[in-house]
Design an enzyme around this catalytic site. Structure first.
Site, PDB file in Angstrom:
ATOM      1  N   LYS A 268       0.873  -1.167   0.000  1.00  0.00           N
ATOM      2  CA  LYS A 268       0.000   0.000   0.000  1.00  0.00           C
ATOM      3  C   LYS A 268       0.914   1.223   0.000  1.00  0.00           C
ATOM      4  CE  LYS A 268      -4.338   1.227   0.537  1.00  0.00           C
ATOM      5  NZ  LYS A 268      -4.931   1.029   1.849  1.00  0.00           N
ATOM      6  N   HIS A 269       0.654   2.137  -0.907  1.00  0.00           N
ATOM      7  CA  HIS A 269       1.459   3.360  -0.990  1.00  0.00           C
ATOM      8  C   HIS A 269       2.950   3.038  -0.981  1.00  0.00           C
ATOM      9  CE1 HIS A 269      -2.124   5.847   0.728  1.00  0.00           C
ATOM     10  NE2 HIS A 269      -2.427   5.113  -0.323  1.00  0.00           N
ATOM     11  N   ASN A 415      12.201   5.545   8.344  1.00  0.00           N
ATOM     12  CA  ASN A 415      12.871   4.491   9.097  1.00  0.00           C
ATOM     13  C   ASN A 415      12.019   3.227   9.075  1.00  0.00           C
ATOM     14  OD1 ASN A 415      15.194   5.889  10.050  1.00  0.00           O
ATOM     15  ND2 ASN A 415      13.847   7.114  11.326  1.00  0.00           N
ATOM     16  N   HIS A 514      14.175   6.189   0.606  1.00  0.00           N
ATOM     17  CA  HIS A 514      13.591   7.504   0.851  1.00  0.00           C
ATOM     18  C   HIS A 514      12.564   7.869  -0.189  1.00  0.00           C
ATOM     19  CE1 HIS A 514      16.950   9.143   3.663  1.00  0.00           C
ATOM     20  NE2 HIS A 514      16.281   8.131   4.155  1.00  0.00           N
TER      21      HIS A 514
END
Ligand code: 5GP
Length: 514
Positions: A268-269, A415, A514
């Site tokens: 998801k995402h 993280n 990231h």
């Protein structure tokens, strides 16, 4: 006016003889260079060598073959300009109406692992792009073909238009030429700039338009797709892909490629909500993935690394899913999923994706782009036994679980914290500003899902800077930890592990995302 004279000079000779034959049947005079002329002649067709046409021999091992005013003048002069026509006549430059050129295989050459700089340089085509550009510039009168897939279209038009092509086709083919030559030059730029300086001193990229996407992150953001995405991911059914779908598909494909055993992941995402494995049954693997988080998969992406089975299709079809990606789908599975009209089914072309994956990651930044090598493989898993830093070595089961968790955590936004057993995730904490918060979320998610963390392993995408993160994991029930190490407080962290009798390995590599 009908095409009367064609110049053919191709490295890739696919379809050449057939096309030359058809041109000959239209009465077109064929000019050609060394190897291409030989292939045409071998087929019993009349062909004039460019060197005898120009009166200039092929020179310097073929470096100079077609770079001659009789060739470029024949391509470039304006057919509706009396001065040009007169100059062409005075200088014995007859018009050349069709150019068929594909280039020395520079990209294929540099893709070879042991290629030398000399080999790469010899594969920079000079005359080919020059002819393509001359012809494309004069597309008003000249037809130019650089892709053998277009031979048939040219022949079709010649049949329909008394041996001529339409301006529309010539224009389209000219655009294709400039795209091809800029891609070619881009590949040369990127290779040479790196070969010469050891680092990419410049970066060039040109990609063909693929399609407009429904929208970007939000409906008020327009978005366009360029390149060959559809070669890697073939959409079999469902609503049009959006920008975010494509991001999710990339994340899902990247993740699944890190696993060889039969695996199911739900994302998801771009973050995994759960990953499960089972050697026998994909449905079992799904169950393990799904149990990690039964709420988040709503509207998510499911990816598998084996053909999707009927059994799995049945269970998935009970959950609202946006995209399913698989290397293939059993016909029975297709039949079940077809009933979900909006569900996007994506067949992953693993061969095409394996090549596409080699390309670097590119992100825009103000004023330019950032280019980064892809984070290909989960690093630090080789000789893991030698990477143990605690008094207690991991059990075999913990070892397997750590390998699995490390591969998963690589695909979680930093993280990132993952609690896992050897064939399933138990809790995932993604994208928090503090590692401790990611860890808390992972523990809380496992509790929510009713999963016990006793005897689990914890994976952290980067080092634990303090002992507190690890202590929290120990309190939650973890008995082994895989993390990069490298903190100035490593000793404290190791001491905390030893005190609790847990086992820990340092991979010495981090996997930030990231
Ligand atoms: P052939 O197999 O016909 O000997 O060579 C065909 C290849 O030569 C094509 O890829 C074409 O682009 C390239 N070519 C044609 N003219 C020239 C030239 O003058 N110089 C260089 N370097 N390549 C050329």
């Amino acid at each position: 006016m009908a095409i009367q004279r064609a110049l053919l000079s191709v490295s890739d000779k696919t379809g050449l003889v057939d096309f030359a034959k058809q041109l000959h049947d239209f009465g077109v005079e064929l000019l050609s260079t060394g190897g291409t002329a030989a292939a045409i002649r071998d087929a019993g067709l009349p062909v004039i060598d460019v060197s005898s046409y120009t009166g200039a021999p092929e020179l310097f091992e073929g470096r100079v073959k077609t770079l001659h005013p009789k060739v470029h003048g024949g391509l470039l002069h304006k057919r509706d300009n009396s001065e040009h026509i007169a100059q062409a006549k005075d200088n014995d430059i007859p018009p050349i109406d069709l150019v068929v050129v594909n280039l020395y295989p520079f990209e294929e050459t540099i893709a070879k692992p042991d290629v030398t700089l000399e080999q790469a340089i010899e594969n920079i085509d000079i005359g080919g792009p020059s002819m393509l550009r001359s012809a494309a510039k004069n597309y008003k009168s000249v037809t130019v073909v650089t892709d053998s897939a277009d031979y048939e279209r040219v022949v079709e038009e010649m049949k329909e238009h008394e041996g001529d092509t339409t301006l529309k086709l010539r224009e389209e083919l000219a655009v294709k030429v400039f795209l091809r030559t800029s891609q070619y030059d881009g590949a040369i730029t990127n290779y040479l700039s790196q070969a010469a300086e050891g680092t990419r001193s410049s970066f060039s990229i040109t990609l063909p338009f693929e399609r407009e996407l429904r929208y970007g992150d939000n409906p008020h953001q327009a978005s366009t797709l360029y390149g060959d995405f559809s070669d890697c991911f073939v959409q079999l059914q469902g609503k049009e892909l959006s920008y975010t779908n494509i991001l999710d598909i990339e994340a899902a494909a990247d993740l699944i490629c890190d696993f060889a055993r039969p695996t199911v992941a739900i994302l998801k995402h771009t973050n995994p909500c759960g990953v499960g494995q089972d050697d026998e049954c994909l449905r079992e693997a799904w169950q393990r993935a799904f149990e990690t988080d039964t709420q988040a998969p709503f509207g998510g992406v499911i990816v598998v690394n084996r053909p999707l089975t009927e059994k799995l299709a049945k269970i998935i079809s009970t959950i609202f899913t946006d995209v399913i990606i698989a290397p293939d789908f059993e016909p029975e599975a297709r039949a079940i999923l077809q009933k979900k009209k909006n569900l996007r089914l994506i067949k992953m072309n693993e061969d095409a994706y394996a090549i596409a994956k080699k390309a670097p990651v590119i992100r825009s930044c103000p004023g330019g782009l950032m280019v980064m090598d892809r984070d290909h493989t989960a690093l630090g898993l080789d000789n893991l036994e030698e990477r143990v830093v605690t008094k207690r070595p991991p059990t075999e089961e913990e070892m397997r679980a750590m390998r699995f968790a490390w591969r998963v955590v690589k695909h979680v936004k930093s993280n990132a914290i993952v609690y896992a057993k050897s064939d399933r995730t138990l809790g995932i904490g993604a994208g928090q500003m503090s590692r401790v918060d990611s860890s808390r979320i992972a523990v809380w998610k496992a509790e929510e899902a009713g999963l016990s963390l006793n005897g689990s392993v914890i994976a952290s995408d980067a080092m634990f800077p303090f002992a507190d993160g690890l202590q929290a994991a120990i309190a939650a029930g973890a008995t082994a930890c895989i993390q990069p190490g490298g903190s100035i407080r490593d000793e404290e962290v190791i001491a905390a592990a030893d005190e609790a009798g847990i086992s820990m390995v340092f991979t010495s590599h981090r996997h930030f995302r990231h």
